[in-house]
Design a protein around this motif. Structure first.
Motif, PDB file in Angstrom:
ATOM      1  N   LYS A  41     -10.169   0.802   5.524  1.00  0.00           N
ATOM      2  CA  LYS A  41      -9.675  -0.291   4.686  1.00  0.00           C
ATOM      3  C   LYS A  41      -8.369   0.119   4.011  1.00  0.00           C
ATOM      4  N   PHE A  42      -8.320   1.352   3.535  1.00  0.00           N
ATOM      5  CA  PHE A  42      -7.120   1.923   2.914  1.00  0.00           C
ATOM      6  C   PHE A  42      -5.931   1.829   3.874  1.00  0.00           C
ATOM      7  N   LYS A  43      -6.162   2.207   5.118  1.00  0.00           N
ATOM      8  CA  LYS A  43      -5.112   2.143   6.146  1.00  0.00           C
ATOM      9  C   LYS A  43      -4.631   0.709   6.366  1.00  0.00           C
ATOM     10  N   LYS A  44      -5.552  -0.208   6.392  1.00  0.00           N
ATOM     11  CA  LYS A  44      -5.202  -1.620   6.593  1.00  0.00           C
ATOM     12  C   LYS A  44      -4.383  -2.149   5.425  1.00  0.00           C
ATOM     13  N   GLU A  45      -4.730  -1.727   4.206  1.00  0.00           N
ATOM     14  CA  GLU A  45      -4.000  -2.173   3.017  1.00  0.00           C
ATOM     15  C   GLU A  45      -2.564  -1.650   2.993  1.00  0.00           C
ATOM     16  N   LEU A  46      -2.313  -0.584   3.773  1.00  0.00           N
ATOM     17  CA  LEU A  46      -0.952  -0.058   3.913  1.00  0.00           C
ATOM     18  C   LEU A  46      -0.282  -0.565   5.188  1.00  0.00           C
ATOM     19  N   ASN A  47      -0.828  -1.627   5.762  1.00  0.00           N
ATOM     20  CA  ASN A  47      -0.264  -2.282   6.948  1.00  0.00           C
ATOM     21  C   ASN A  47      -0.301  -1.398   8.191  1.00  0.00           C
ATOM     22  N   ASN A  48      -1.367  -0.580   8.299  1.00  0.00           N
ATOM     23  CA  ASN A  48      -1.611   0.242   9.492  1.00  0.00           C
ATOM     24  C   ASN A  48      -0.380   1.037   9.938  1.00  0.00           C
ATOM     25  N   PRO A  49       0.158   1.880   9.078  1.00  0.00           N
ATOM     26  CA  PRO A  49       1.390   2.604   9.435  1.00  0.00           C
ATOM     27  C   PRO A  49       1.153   3.634  10.535  1.00  0.00           C
ATOM     28  N   TYR A  50       2.191   3.889  11.303  1.00  0.00           N
ATOM     29  CA  TYR A  50       2.120   4.925  12.340  1.00  0.00           C
ATOM     30  C   TYR A  50       1.848   6.291  11.718  1.00  0.00           C
ATOM     31  N   PHE A  51       2.262   6.451  10.491  1.00  0.00           N
ATOM     32  CA  PHE A  51       2.028   7.674   9.734  1.00  0.00           C
ATOM     33  C   PHE A  51       0.546   8.063   9.756  1.00  0.00           C
ATOM     34  N   LEU A  52      -0.339   7.065   9.855  1.00  0.00           N
ATOM     35  CA  LEU A  52      -1.782   7.304   9.865  1.00  0.00           C
ATOM     36  C   LEU A  52      -2.389   7.011  11.236  1.00  0.00           C
ATOM     37  N   ALA A  53      -1.629   7.282  12.279  1.00  0.00           N
ATOM     38  CA  ALA A  53      -2.092   7.000  13.649  1.00  0.00           C
ATOM     39  C   ALA A  53      -3.331   7.805  14.017  1.00  0.00           C
ATOM     40  N   SER A  54      -3.504   8.978  13.405  1.00  0.00           N
ATOM     41  CA  SER A  54      -4.667   9.815  13.731  1.00  0.00           C
ATOM     42  C   SER A  54      -5.968   9.253  13.160  1.00  0.00           C
ATOM     43  N   TRP A  55      -5.847   8.234  12.296  1.00  0.00           N
ATOM     44  CA  TRP A  55      -7.046   7.654  11.708  1.00  0.00           C
ATOM     45  C   TRP A  55      -7.698   6.693  12.716  1.00  0.00           C
TER      46      TRP A  55
END
Length: 343
Positions: A41-55
């Motif tokens: 949910k946290f990742k989605k709230e940040l607009n699914n950035p590539y920065f968090l691609a490993s998630w």
């Protein structure tokens, strides 16, 4: 002799084992399911950035980038969002869902220019939080008084953001604070008088590069931190309360303010003091001979003040040998080596 029903059972077991081996979600996943749900949910709230691609939802979240889990409970204890690149494709406010990680002890947002908006009130749910770093972002708005509810906080660093308004006096209610770093923002108003009520010896303080005004509270003299940096503000009046021969101060930076007090009456920590910078103020009087007894002074600057008299000679501090003319320039009538001789 194997029966037909027995053979079917063996085949079924083998099929299940092969599916488990091929499945991206292994039974050995350690990450707590609720924590994982919160992070997605946290990742989605940040607009699914590539920065968090490993998630990847099909992988153990204890192995995700920026995430640390406790080795025994496997609950998430640290979320360290750091970037060395100017463009992380991360944008948005601090996600409110971060408050739903109840075992979090360390939360860091560092060098994320796309991070904007206010500091979220959901942070108050993180009762185990010890370290909060929000640095080099575009987070804005006031420093919220509710941060005082984080009673286990040891480090509060809100350095280099767009925070504005006054410093809340409630921050002095943090009983375990060791560092309070609010430098390089747009903070205004006075240093809270309540800061003198921090639990002794008090946290290391950096309020530099803001627009703070008024006088330095006399209550700050009750503290004895190793480092105080109040430079590049609009502070006025007397700062002598910050000095003392029995203090353990190592670094004291009061440069580029409007401070005015008699320097000749100041006594200094003789063993601990390493760096003293008071340049660009309105400090008057003489350089006291007690300064020559400071044993480990490595950085020193009293330039652009209203000091007079001869620079003291001798002593273990060796003011004349250790520091060049730039440490003394542009005073009213200072003289003696490394400046011109006194008349």
């Amino acid at each position: 002799m194997r029966t037909k029903s027995g053979e079917s059972a063996v085949v079924l077991v083998l099929c299940c084992l092969s599916l488990l081996l091929l499945s991206p979600i292994a039974l050995s996943e350690k990450c707590n399911p609720q924590d994982k749900k919160v992070l997605l949910k946290f990742k989605k709230e940040l607009n699914n950035p590539y920065f968090l691609a490993s998630w990847d939802p099909h992988r153990d979240c204890c192995d995700w980038y920026c995430v640390e889990c406790d080795i025994k409970s496997h609950r998430i204890t640290a979320l360290v969002m750091k970037s060395s690149f100017p463009d992380t494709n991360l944008s948005g406010h601090i996600p409110p869902s971060v408050g739903d990680l109840p075992y979090l002890e360390n939360l860091e947002f560092h060098k994320l220019p796309g991070l904007t908006g206010p500091i979220q009130p959901t942070l108050t749910k993180l009762t185990k939080l010890k370290y909060l770093f929000i640095e080099y972002t575009n987070v804005s708005g006031p420093i919220p008084p509710f941060l005082a509810q984080l009673k286990n906080l040891q480090i509060l660093s809100l350095s280099t953001n767009n925070l504005s308004g006054s410093i809340p006096s409630s921050l002095s209610q943090l009983p375990n604070l060791e560092y309070i770093l609010l430098d390089r923002n747009k903070l205004t108003g006075p240093i809270p008088e309540s800061f003198g009520s921090f639990k002794k010896p008090g946290p290391n303080i950096d309020l530099s590069h803001n627009q703070l005004s008024g006088s330095i509270p006399a209550s700050l003299g009750q503290l004895d931190p190793e480092s105080i940096n109040l430079s590049r503000n609009k502070l006025e009046g007397d700062a002598s309360v910050l000095f003392g021969s029995k203090k353990r101060t190592r670094v004291l930076d009061l440069s580029r303010n409007l401070l005015s007090f008699d320097f000749s009456k100041i006594d200094f920590p003789k063993q601990s003091l390493v760096s003293l910078d008071v340049n660009h103020n309105k400090i008057y009087g003489k350089i006291p001979t007690t300064l020559t007894k400071v044993e480990n002074l490595q950085q020193f600057n009293v330039s652009y003040n209203r000091l007079c008299g001869e620079i003291p000679q001798g002593g273990t501090g060796r003011l004349q040998d250790r520091f060049d003319e730039y440490a003394y320039l542009h005073n009213k009538c200072l003289c003696g080596s490394p400046l011109p001789k006194c008349k």
